[in-house]
Design a protein around this motif. Sequence first.
Motif, PDB file in Angstrom:
ATOM      1  N   HIS A   9      19.916  -1.188  18.205  1.00  8.33           N
ATOM      2  CA  HIS A   9      20.311  -2.284  17.469  1.00  8.33           C
ATOM      3  C   HIS A   9      20.025  -3.390  18.241  1.00  8.33           C
ATOM      4  N   VAL A 118      10.508 -11.687  11.602  1.00  7.18           N
ATOM      5  CA  VAL A 118      11.105 -10.468  10.911  1.00  7.18           C
ATOM      6  C   VAL A 118      11.953  -9.872  11.735  1.00  7.18           C
ATOM      7  N   LEU A 121      15.284 -11.666  12.253  1.00  9.19           N
ATOM      8  CA  LEU A 121      16.139 -11.415  10.974  1.00  9.19           C
ATOM      9  C   LEU A 121      16.519  -9.860  10.763  1.00  9.19           C
ATOM     10  N   ARG A 122      16.361  -9.067  11.585  1.00  8.65           N
ATOM     11  CA  ARG A 122      16.816  -7.660  11.548  1.00  8.65           C
ATOM     12  C   ARG A 122      16.051  -7.047  10.428  1.00  8.65           C
ATOM     13  N   LEU A 123      14.972  -7.005  10.080  1.00  2.76           N
ATOM     14  CA  LEU A 123      14.249  -6.448   8.948  1.00  2.76           C
ATOM     15  C   LEU A 123      13.493  -5.218   9.382  1.00  2.76           C
ATOM     16  N   GLY A 124      13.379  -4.705  10.645  1.00  2.57           N
ATOM     17  CA  GLY A 124      12.876  -3.683  11.199  1.00  2.57           C
ATOM     18  C   GLY A 124      13.075  -2.429  10.509  1.00  2.57           C
ATOM     19  N   SER A 125      14.366  -2.304  10.203  1.00  3.13           N
ATOM     20  CA  SER A 125      14.765  -1.153   9.458  1.00  3.13           C
ATOM     21  C   SER A 125      14.075  -0.904   8.397  1.00  3.13           C
ATOM     22  N   LEU A 126      13.727  -2.114   7.428  1.00  2.00           N
ATOM     23  CA  LEU A 126      13.325  -1.872   5.764  1.00  2.00           C
ATOM     24  C   LEU A 126      11.852  -1.596   6.076  1.00  2.00           C
ATOM     25  N   ILE A 127      11.055  -1.758   7.124  1.00  2.00           N
ATOM     26  CA  ILE A 127       9.675  -1.569   7.429  1.00  2.00           C
ATOM     27  C   ILE A 127       9.626  -0.070   7.711  1.00  2.00           C
ATOM     28  N   SER A 289      14.085  -1.230  17.052  1.00  2.00           N
ATOM     29  CA  SER A 289      12.739  -1.848  16.128  1.00  2.00           C
ATOM     30  C   SER A 289      13.016  -3.083  15.976  1.00  2.00           C
ATOM     31  N   ASN A 290      13.989  -3.941  16.026  1.00  2.00           N
ATOM     32  CA  ASN A 290      13.838  -5.334  15.704  1.00  2.00           C
ATOM     33  C   ASN A 290      13.330  -5.955  17.057  1.00  2.00           C
TER      34      ASN A 290
END
Length: 426
Positions: A9, A118, A121-127, A289-290
């Motif tokens: 993370h 992106v 904003l820590r949105l890597g897990s969504l992708i 990921s982020n």
Amino acid sequence: MPDGTATAHLYRPKLATVFGEGYGLDALRRDALAALTVAIVALPLSMAIAVASGVSPDRGLYASIVGGFIVSALGGSRYQIGGPAGAFIVLVAATVARFGVEGLLLTVLISGLMLTLVGLLRLGSLIRHIPHPVTVGFTCGIAVTILASQLKDLGGLRLAGAEPGPLIPKLATLAQALPSLSATTLAIGLASAALIFALRRFRPAWPGMLIAVVATSLLAAFIHLPIETIGSRFGGVPHGLPLPRLPTFSPALMLQVLPAAFSFTLLGGVESLLSAKVADGMTGRKHRSNMELVAQGVANLASALFGGIAVTGTIARTATNVRAGARSPVSGMMHSGFLLLFMLIAAPLASFVPLSALAGVLVVVCWNMAEKAEFVGLLRQWPSALVLLTTFGLTLVKDLTFGIIAGCLVAAALALLRRSVPEEGG
């Protein structure tokens, strides 16, 4: 060996982690050998992707050199190789056709800002949680679309007007141009593809793509074949990198390219994280990921400033990097250095490369990109088949972004339906 799960993370480049653990001469030697291997693969591929995207081949090299270096230096994966990807060909070509090269550079620049945001904003897990049938559907759709885009150069077809972007009109126009087919050009293109397949089968350690491009270029040059080359269409490849500059822009143009920039961002995020996930599976490591998305964003910003096309993590080159024995992100950084060296030394020779040979390279890329076994397997169950065919079909007849969004919506609707059925039964 820790897999990195506990720190996945963090906003910390893997390069810093590697140096913190200690980096010795043995690791440097292994990284250098892997970097040279990947650079040999990336050289013809970067030019082929750029030409297929409707821009000059040097812009693909700029993306690999500048963007690839930053992806490795700042990224959240030890093994990720960044550069132009076949998946972007359709998007880049459509953007160039509508807004020109300056509009494309602005789109890449805005996409870089979006990807950075992106990641922050820590949105890597969504992708990363996009359904598997959606990823297979759009990947296969892209492969078919790219293959269609190469038919003109593969056969040396002469069109009466501009080549249409949408698949069905494109195929209709190409069919009308079949009487202009050049047997010589087609033979060179098919020979390029066949040689790559043969070397992959019998000499998998050899750089098949580079050998095929060099061999067909020598053949065309010595026999004086009447076929189109990089030199005849683009005038050759520059000897080095240009000075960085902001692309020309206006508020009106920025608004016009925003939808394209969103598509670049969505595809770039998905492709880069899929590539990092493939590397994880091959090595037992865990990417961040982020941090990876932030690096991809900065890489696209830099690529645009140097005149390069869109940058993302590339699955084939990343897998090659792992198989070649890479130990750290230094390999990816050195691969960019080798590409720059190749460009400085061998730029004049690129003028002799037949465009049909590069089309042959991309025929192989399309074949490898299409997840054929996965596609057939997903057809065996109707929920996954519905999501797959929705994504695949709409990617072909509409566009990539529409296909991904529609596929995700269908997958979400099916998931809600499955949850509601037990409740109604109870």
